[in-house]
Structures are given as C-alpha cells and as structure tokens.
Design a protein around this motif. Structure first.
Motif, PDB file in Angstrom:
ATOM      1  N   ILE A  88       0.842  -1.645  -0.057  1.00 18.69           N
ATOM      2  CA  ILE A  88      -0.157  -0.011  -0.114  1.00 18.69           C
ATOM      3  C   ILE A  88       0.740   1.391  -0.231  1.00 18.69           C
ATOM      4  O   ILE A  88       0.374   2.072  -1.215  1.00 18.69           O
ATOM      5  CB  ILE A  88      -1.147   0.262   1.632  1.00 18.69           C
ATOM      6  N   ILE A  89       1.817   1.510   0.533  1.00 17.17           N
ATOM      7  CA  ILE A  89       2.659   2.556   0.493  1.00 17.17           C
ATOM      8  C   ILE A  89       3.563   2.699   0.008  1.00 17.17           C
ATOM      9  O   ILE A  89       3.866   3.577  -1.038  1.00 17.17           O
ATOM     10  CB  ILE A  89       3.871   1.594   2.141  1.00 17.17           C
ATOM     11  N   THR A  90       4.455   1.570  -0.790  1.00 21.96           N
ATOM     12  CA  THR A  90       4.850   1.313  -2.255  1.00 21.96           C
ATOM     13  C   THR A  90       3.912   1.787  -3.647  1.00 21.96           C
ATOM     14  O   THR A  90       4.325   2.809  -4.464  1.00 21.96           O
ATOM     15  CB  THR A  90       5.928   0.449  -2.332  1.00 21.96           C
ATOM     16  N   SER A  91       2.733   1.825  -3.784  1.00 26.55           N
ATOM     17  CA  SER A  91       1.886   1.810  -4.726  1.00 26.55           C
ATOM     18  C   SER A  91       1.796   3.070  -4.203  1.00 26.55           C
ATOM     19  O   SER A  91       1.599   3.849  -5.291  1.00 26.55           O
ATOM     20  CB  SER A  91       0.361   0.988  -4.735  1.00 26.55           C
ATOM     21  N   THR A  92       1.142   3.585  -3.578  1.00 19.36           N
ATOM     22  CA  THR A  92       1.103   5.477  -2.804  1.00 19.36           C
ATOM     23  C   THR A  92       2.721   5.962  -3.511  1.00 19.36           C
ATOM     24  O   THR A  92       1.677   6.569  -4.453  1.00 19.36           O
ATOM     25  CB  THR A  92       0.889   5.752  -1.630  1.00 19.36           C
ATOM     26  N   LEU A  93       3.503   5.727  -2.739  1.00 23.04           N
ATOM     27  CA  LEU A  93       4.501   6.432  -4.067  1.00 23.04           C
ATOM     28  C   LEU A  93       4.456   6.254  -4.826  1.00 23.04           C
ATOM     29  O   LEU A  93       4.897   6.915  -5.892  1.00 23.04           O
ATOM     30  CB  LEU A  93       5.590   5.583  -2.935  1.00 23.04           C
ATOM     31  N   VAL A  94       4.350   5.034  -6.233  1.00 24.81           N
ATOM     32  CA  VAL A  94       4.421   4.376  -7.221  1.00 24.81           C
ATOM     33  C   VAL A  94       3.463   5.585  -7.962  1.00 24.81           C
ATOM     34  O   VAL A  94       3.761   6.012  -9.344  1.00 24.81           O
ATOM     35  CB  VAL A  94       4.873   3.330  -7.723  1.00 24.81           C
ATOM     36  N   ILE A  95       2.522   5.567  -7.702  1.00 25.33           N
ATOM     37  CA  ILE A  95       1.521   6.881  -7.851  1.00 25.33           C
ATOM     38  C   ILE A  95       2.009   8.073  -7.814  1.00 25.33           C
ATOM     39  O   ILE A  95       1.433   8.722  -9.358  1.00 25.33           O
ATOM     40  CB  ILE A  95       0.285   6.130  -7.125  1.00 25.33           C
ATOM     41  N   MET A  96       2.175   7.983  -7.307  1.00 21.03           N
ATOM     42  CA  MET A  96       2.831  10.010  -7.212  1.00 21.03           C
ATOM     43  C   MET A  96       3.664   9.912  -8.159  1.00 21.03           C
ATOM     44  O   MET A  96       3.578  10.794  -8.487  1.00 21.03           O
ATOM     45  CB  MET A  96       2.968  10.075  -5.688  1.00 21.03           C
ATOM     46  N   ALA A 137      10.225   8.242 -15.379  1.00 18.30           N
ATOM     47  CA  ALA A 137       9.975   9.093 -16.096  1.00 18.30           C
ATOM     48  C   ALA A 137       9.610  10.477 -14.360  1.00 18.30           C
ATOM     49  O   ALA A 137      10.350  11.536 -13.980  1.00 18.30           O
ATOM     50  CB  ALA A 137       8.920  10.041 -16.927  1.00 18.30           C
ATOM     51  N   GLY A 138       8.840   9.790 -13.275  1.00 16.60           N
ATOM     52  CA  GLY A 138       8.512  10.418 -12.627  1.00 16.60           C
ATOM     53  C   GLY A 138      10.061  10.205 -10.802  1.00 16.60           C
ATOM     54  O   GLY A 138      10.396  11.517 -10.525  1.00 16.60           O
ATOM     55  N   ILE A 139      10.536   9.346 -11.132  1.00 18.56           N
ATOM     56  CA  ILE A 139      11.553   9.547 -10.523  1.00 18.56           C
ATOM     57  C   ILE A 139      12.619  10.350 -10.900  1.00 18.56           C
ATOM     58  O   ILE A 139      13.457  11.082 -10.466  1.00 18.56           O
ATOM     59  CB  ILE A 139      12.596   7.976 -10.277  1.00 18.56           C
ATOM     60  N   THR A 140      13.195  10.493 -12.026  1.00 16.64           N
ATOM     61  CA  THR A 140      14.074  10.944 -12.640  1.00 16.64           C
ATOM     62  C   THR A 140      13.873  12.369 -12.348  1.00 16.64           C
ATOM     63  O   THR A 140      14.611  13.205 -12.701  1.00 16.64           O
ATOM     64  CB  THR A 140      13.697  10.810 -14.414  1.00 16.64           C
ATOM     65  N   LEU A 141      12.198  12.960 -12.550  1.00 16.57           N
ATOM     66  CA  LEU A 141      12.156  14.378 -12.385  1.00 16.57           C
ATOM     67  C   LEU A 141      12.529  14.485 -10.404  1.00 16.57           C
ATOM     68  O   LEU A 141      12.906  16.010 -10.724  1.00 16.57           O
ATOM     69  CB  LEU A 141      10.139  14.781 -12.587  1.00 16.57           C
ATOM     70  N   VAL A 142      12.111  13.418  -9.790  1.00 16.93           N
ATOM     71  CA  VAL A 142      12.272  14.242  -8.609  1.00 16.93           C
ATOM     72  C   VAL A 142      13.703  13.924  -8.219  1.00 16.93           C
ATOM     73  O   VAL A 142      14.397  14.454  -7.739  1.00 16.93           O
ATOM     74  CB  VAL A 142      11.951  13.297  -7.688  1.00 16.93           C
ATOM     75  N   ILE A 143      14.618  13.164  -8.669  1.00 22.69           N
ATOM     76  CA  ILE A 143      16.518  13.406  -8.669  1.00 22.69           C
ATOM     77  C   ILE A 143      16.072  13.868  -9.170  1.00 22.69           C
ATOM     78  O   ILE A 143      17.300  15.138  -8.918  1.00 22.69           O
ATOM     79  CB  ILE A 143      17.059  11.534  -9.277  1.00 22.69           C
ATOM     80  N   TYR A 144      16.289  14.686 -10.146  1.00 26.43           N
ATOM     81  CA  TYR A 144      16.529  15.847 -11.278  1.00 26.43           C
ATOM     82  C   TYR A 144      16.517  17.443  -9.722  1.00 26.43           C
ATOM     83  O   TYR A 144      17.113  17.907 -10.486  1.00 26.43           O
ATOM     84  CB  TYR A 144      16.357  16.309 -12.445  1.00 26.43           C
ATOM     85  N   ASN A 145      15.300  17.286  -9.573  1.00 33.23           N
ATOM     86  CA  ASN A 145      14.818  18.481  -8.670  1.00 33.23           C
ATOM     87  C   ASN A 145      15.766  18.546  -7.398  1.00 33.23           C
ATOM     88  O   ASN A 145      16.077  19.769  -6.666  1.00 33.23           O
ATOM     89  CB  ASN A 145      13.227  18.627  -8.669  1.00 33.23           C
ATOM     90  N   ILE A 146      15.836  17.020  -6.852  1.00 29.11           N
ATOM     91  CA  ILE A 146      17.012  17.123  -5.576  1.00 29.11           C
ATOM     92  C   ILE A 146      18.425  17.424  -6.341  1.00 29.11           C
ATOM     93  O   ILE A 146      19.372  18.558  -5.277  1.00 29.11           O
ATOM     94  CB  ILE A 146      17.183  16.170  -5.234  1.00 29.11           C
ATOM     95  N   PHE A 147      19.309  17.280  -7.294  1.00 29.91           N
ATOM     96  CA  PHE A 147      20.094  17.469  -8.246  1.00 29.91           C
ATOM     97  C   PHE A 147      20.076  19.079  -8.407  1.00 29.91           C
ATOM     98  O   PHE A 147      21.283  19.827  -8.338  1.00 29.91           O
ATOM     99  CB  PHE A 147      20.726  17.138  -9.238  1.00 29.91           C
TER     100      PHE A 147
END
Length: 155
Positions: A88-96, A137-147
């Motif tokens: 449930i937790i992982t799916s919530t994050l993945v959907i985000m 793509a979503g993880i890419t955007l999150v990592i890009y924003n962190i960098f």
C-alpha cells in the motif's frame, strides 16, 4: 531517411538484442504505421495509448480476482500483512511518481528516448521487466529536482 526511422530502428534492434518483445512490437508497429502512411493516427495514439495500455495492464492484474482465485477473506488478510501494508505504501509512492512522470513526458517528450534507453539497460543488466516508463520519468524528475536543489544550495 527520416531521423524517426533511425531512432525507431535503433530501439527495435536493441529490443531484439535484449529480447524485450513488447518494445520490439511497439517500435515495429510504429515503423509499419509510418511506412503505410498511417501517421495521422499518431496524435490519437499519443493521447490515448497510455490510457489503453494501463487498462490492459490493470485487467491482467485483476484477472485472478475475476477467476475466483482469491476470496474476500484472503484479500483482507493480505492487506493486513506486513507485505500488504508495504504494498500500500509503495503503490502510493509509485502512483505519485507516475503522475510526475506523466507531467514530465507531456512537457518534455524528448526525455522518452533516454527513459527507453535506461529501460533497455535495466533489462539487459538487471533482467527487469519494462512496465514503468512513467515511474521512471517521475523518479527522473524527483532526482533532477534534488540535484537542482543541492546545486543551488552549494552554489
């Protein structure tokens, strides 16, 4: 030869090399559509293809329930288990991540090729399963924003 043919042929070749049939079929169909001058359907595919794919994927996931392989009691036990709670937790994050990935691909379609390339590398090296370009793509955007944040912080 149009650059799109070259890019699709490279993707087709790589997908055949790593035995990624869905990617090989997709790139082959797009090449065939271009050869048959059916590219007027590309905007509709771009607009609805993802939704159709998600529907088909969801049908595949829900089919065991439709076949009565799981009872309501089995599902409730699964939800309460540590694995179920983790899911449930992982799916919530993945959907985000998927939502962010959709935004990224919509605003920057050229990022799709590096995402496909990363999927090919992940398939070849880690023997993964390619169902997550939006998540990628979503993880890419999150990592890009962190960098980007860290760069501004230490500038």
């Amino acid at each position: 030869m149009e650059q799109s043919y070259i890019i699709l042929l490279i993707i087709l070749t790589l997908s055949l090399f790593i035995k990624n049939n869905p990617l090989a079929i997709a790139s082959s169909l797009l090449i065939l559509m271009k050869l048959l001058k059916l590219d007027s359907y590309f905007p509709k595919l771009e607009l609805n293809g993802l939704k159709i794919g998600i529907i088909i994927l969801t049908i595949g996931i829900l089919t065991p329930i439709a076949q009565d392989k799981y009872s309501l009691k089995d599902i409730l036990i699964s939800i309460k288990s540590p694995m179920g709670l983790s899911a449930i937790i992982t799916s919530t994050l993945v959907i985000m991540f998927t939502g962010k990935g959709y935004e990224l691909l919509a605003s920057n379609p050229s990022i799709a090729v590096p995402i496909v390339l990363g999927s090919i590398i992940g398939l070849f090296i880690f023997k993964g399963i390619p169902v997550g370009p939006l998540v990628s793509a979503g993880i890419t955007l999150v990592i890009y924003n962190i960098f980007k944040f860290l760069y501004k912080l230490f500038q």
